[in-house]
Design an enzyme around this catalytic site. Structure first.
Site, PDB file in Angstrom:
ATOM      1  N   SER A  94       0.849  -1.188   0.000  1.00 29.18           N
ATOM      2  CA  SER A  94       0.000   0.000   0.000  1.00 29.18           C
ATOM      3  C   SER A  94       0.888   1.242   0.000  1.00 29.18           C
ATOM      4  O   SER A  94       2.044   1.193   0.447  1.00 29.18           O
ATOM      5  CB  SER A  94      -0.856  -0.036   1.269  1.00 29.18           C
ATOM      6  OG  SER A  94      -1.071   1.255   1.774  1.00 29.18           O
ATOM      7  N   SER A  95       0.332   2.363  -0.444  1.00 26.10           N
ATOM      8  CA  SER A  95       1.131   3.589  -0.499  1.00 26.10           C
ATOM      9  C   SER A  95       1.428   4.140   0.895  1.00 26.10           C
ATOM     10  O   SER A  95       2.226   5.065   1.035  1.00 26.10           O
ATOM     11  CB  SER A  95       0.416   4.646  -1.337  1.00 26.10           C
ATOM     12  OG  SER A  95      -0.856   4.914  -0.796  1.00 26.10           O
ATOM     13  N   CYS A  96       0.809   3.572   1.943  1.00 28.84           N
ATOM     14  CA  CYS A  96       1.087   4.071   3.300  1.00 28.84           C
ATOM     15  C   CYS A  96       2.456   3.627   3.818  1.00 28.84           C
ATOM     16  O   CYS A  96       2.862   4.004   4.897  1.00 28.84           O
ATOM     17  CB  CYS A  96      -0.010   3.666   4.268  1.00 28.84           C
ATOM     18  SG  CYS A  96       0.021   1.933   4.651  1.00 28.84           S
ATOM     19  N   LYS A 129       3.543  -4.146   6.106  1.00 29.64           N
ATOM     20  CA  LYS A 129       3.668  -4.170   4.639  1.00 29.64           C
ATOM     21  C   LYS A 129       5.125  -3.977   4.213  1.00 29.64           C
ATOM     22  O   LYS A 129       5.575  -4.573   3.238  1.00 29.64           O
ATOM     23  CB  LYS A 129       2.767  -3.098   4.013  1.00 29.64           C
ATOM     24  CG  LYS A 129       1.295  -3.466   4.080  1.00 29.64           C
ATOM     25  CD  LYS A 129       1.030  -4.696   3.241  1.00 29.64           C
ATOM     26  CE  LYS A 129      -0.377  -5.214   3.352  1.00 29.64           C
ATOM     27  NZ  LYS A 129      -0.567  -6.497   2.657  1.00 29.64           N
ATOM     28  N   HIS A 133     -12.663   2.664   4.447  1.00 32.10           N
ATOM     29  CA  HIS A 133     -11.891   3.770   3.875  1.00 32.10           C
ATOM     30  C   HIS A 133     -12.857   4.880   3.434  1.00 32.10           C
ATOM     31  O   HIS A 133     -14.066   4.703   3.442  1.00 32.10           O
ATOM     32  CB  HIS A 133     -11.056   3.277   2.692  1.00 32.10           C
ATOM     33  CG  HIS A 133      -9.882   2.471   3.120  1.00 32.10           C
ATOM     34  ND1 HIS A 133      -9.834   1.109   2.977  1.00 32.10           N
ATOM     35  CD2 HIS A 133      -8.719   2.832   3.710  1.00 32.10           C
ATOM     36  CE1 HIS A 133      -8.682   0.666   3.468  1.00 32.10           C
ATOM     37  NE2 HIS A 133      -7.992   1.678   3.920  1.00 32.10           N
TER      38      HIS A 133
END
Ligand code: GDP
Length: 311
Positions: A108-110, A141, A180
Site C-alpha cells: 500500500s502507499s502508506c 507491509k 476507507h
C-alpha cells in the site's frame, strides 16, 4: 504465464483478491485456487505450510490482509501489525519452501514516510518516520515487501511486490466507521439521501489530498506484472488522479444524488496531508490506469446498491 498453470489467490473474498480473480478469468486462466479464512487461517504457519505442500501452486498472489480505514488502523495497531506480519511471513516463506515460481505481494502507499517528497518515488522507502495513523499496517507491509525482495535477490526467486494507491470498487468494505473514505462516504451520503437528512459529516478538514485507483485497474496491473516483471524492486501502481477530500465528497454527493450540505468534522484525523505516487516505473513497462474517478465512483455506487439489495 501459462493459462493452465495453478494460481493461488490469497484473499479472494476481499476487494483486491476478487478483482484479480475476475481479471485472471477474463484473460482465460482457469486453474485458480483459493481458500476462505475459515478454511485456511493464514496466521497459522503449520496450516499454511501444509496447504502449500498439498496444492503446490505455480504462482501466488498475496492479496490477503487485515485492512481498514484511518480510524480502524489507529484504534487497533496491535491487530493490524500482528495479523499482517503473520500473513506475509507465513505465505511468502511457505511459497518459497514449496517451490512456487512466481509470487506477487501487495502492499500500500502508506509504506512511505509521512513527509516524503511527492509524488512518492519507490526510492523514498525508509527515509523518514511513518504517518502515525497507519504505522502498524505500514510496518507489516514494509516487512512483507522486504521479505519478497530478499527472496528475489538472495535466492533468485521471481517474487515481486506492487504498492497500489488508495483503492475502491466492488466488494469494498462499507462499514460505517472502519471503512476507507470512498465506501464510508458512499454509504453515508446514500443513507442521508434515503432519510432526507439535510447534512452529511465528513471526517477531518477536507484539505488532505489522495490518489484513488479503481480496483479493476489494479487487477489488470497485477496480471500484467505476473506475466512480465521479475525485478526485486517493488513498483508503485497509481492512477495519478489526485483529489482533495472536499472535492471527493462533492463528487460522491453528486454520484449518489444527495443535494444537502456537507460539514467537516475536524475532531476526526486527517492522516497524511498528501499521498500521490509516481508510477512512472510501471508505466514505462507498459501499464496505465484506465478508469476516471467519475466513472469509477459510478460503478462503485452501482455495486454498493446491488450489495445492499442482497444483504
Ligand atoms: P488514509 O489514506 O489511510 O488516510 O485512508 P482513509 O481512506 O481512511 O482516509 C482518507 C482521508 O479521508 C482522511 O483524511 C480521512 O480523514 C478522510 N475522511 C473523510 N471522511 C471519512 C470517512 O467517512 N471515512 C474514512 N475512512 N475517512 C474519511
Amino acid at each position: 504465464m501459462n493459462q493452465s498453470e495453478k494460481i493461488y489467490v490469497a484473499g479472494h473474498r476481499g476487494m483486491v483478491g476478487s478483482a484479480i480473480i475476475r481479471e485472471l478469468r477474463k484473460q482465460g486462466y482457469q486453474n485458480i485456487v483459493f481458500r476462505s479464512s475459515q478454511e485456511l487461517d493464514l496466521s497459522q504457519q503449520t496450516k499454511v505450510e501444509q496447504f502449500f505442500k498439498e496444492e503446490r501452486p505455480a504462482s501466488v498472489v498475496l492479496a490477503a490482509a487485515k485492512v481498514g480505514g484511518i480510524l480502524a488502523n489507529s484504534e487497533q495497531p496491535t491487530e493490524f501489525l500482528y495479523q499482517n506480519l503473520m500473513i506475509a511471513s507465513n505465505v511468502i516463506h511457505a511459497a518459497a519452501t514449496a517451490g512456487v515460481e512466481k509470487l506477487l505481494f501487495l502492499g500500500s502507499s502508506c509504506i512511505y514516510p509521512k513527509f516524503a517528497a511527492q509524488p512518492l518515488q519507490e526510492e523514498s522507502l525508509l527515509t523518514g518516520a511513518l504517518e502515525p495513523t497507519n504505522e502498524a499496517y505500514a510496518i507489516a507491509k514494509i516487512a512483507g515487501l522486504k521479505l519478497t525482495e530478499y527472496y528475489n535477490r538472495q535466492h533468485g526467486k521471481k517474487f515481486i511486490s506492487a504498492m497500489p494507491s488508495n483503492l475502491y470498487g466492488p466488494e469494498d468494505n462499507y462499514h460505517p466507521d472502519h471503512s476507507h473514505v470512498i465506501p464510508g462516504l458512499i454509504r453515508r451520503f446514500h443513507e442521508a439521501k434515503i432519510n432526507n437528512a439535510p447534512v452529511v459529516k465528513v471526517w477531518g478538514t477536507g484539505t488532505p489530498l489522495r490518489e484513488f485507483l479503481y480496483v479493476d485497474d489494479l487487477a489488470e496491473a497485477c496480471v500484467f506484472l505476473l506475466g512480465s516483471y521479475q525485478g526485486a524492486q517493488f513498483l508503485n501502481v497509481g492512477s495519478g488522479q489526485e483529489v482533495t477530500i472536499q472535492n471527493l465528497a462533492q463528487l460522491i454527493a453528486k454520484t449518489v444524488g444527495f443535494s444537502g450540505s456537507v460539514q467537516f468534522d475536524a475532531s476526526k484525523p486527517d492522516g497524511t496531508p498528501r499521498k500521490v505516487m509516481d508510477s512512472s516505473k510501471i508505466q514505462q513497462l507498459g501499464w496505465k490506469s484506465k478508469t476516471s474517478l467519475d466513472e469509477g465512483l459510478k460503478k462503485a455506487y452501482e455495486s454498493f446498491l446491488q450489495k445492499s439489495k442482497v444483504s
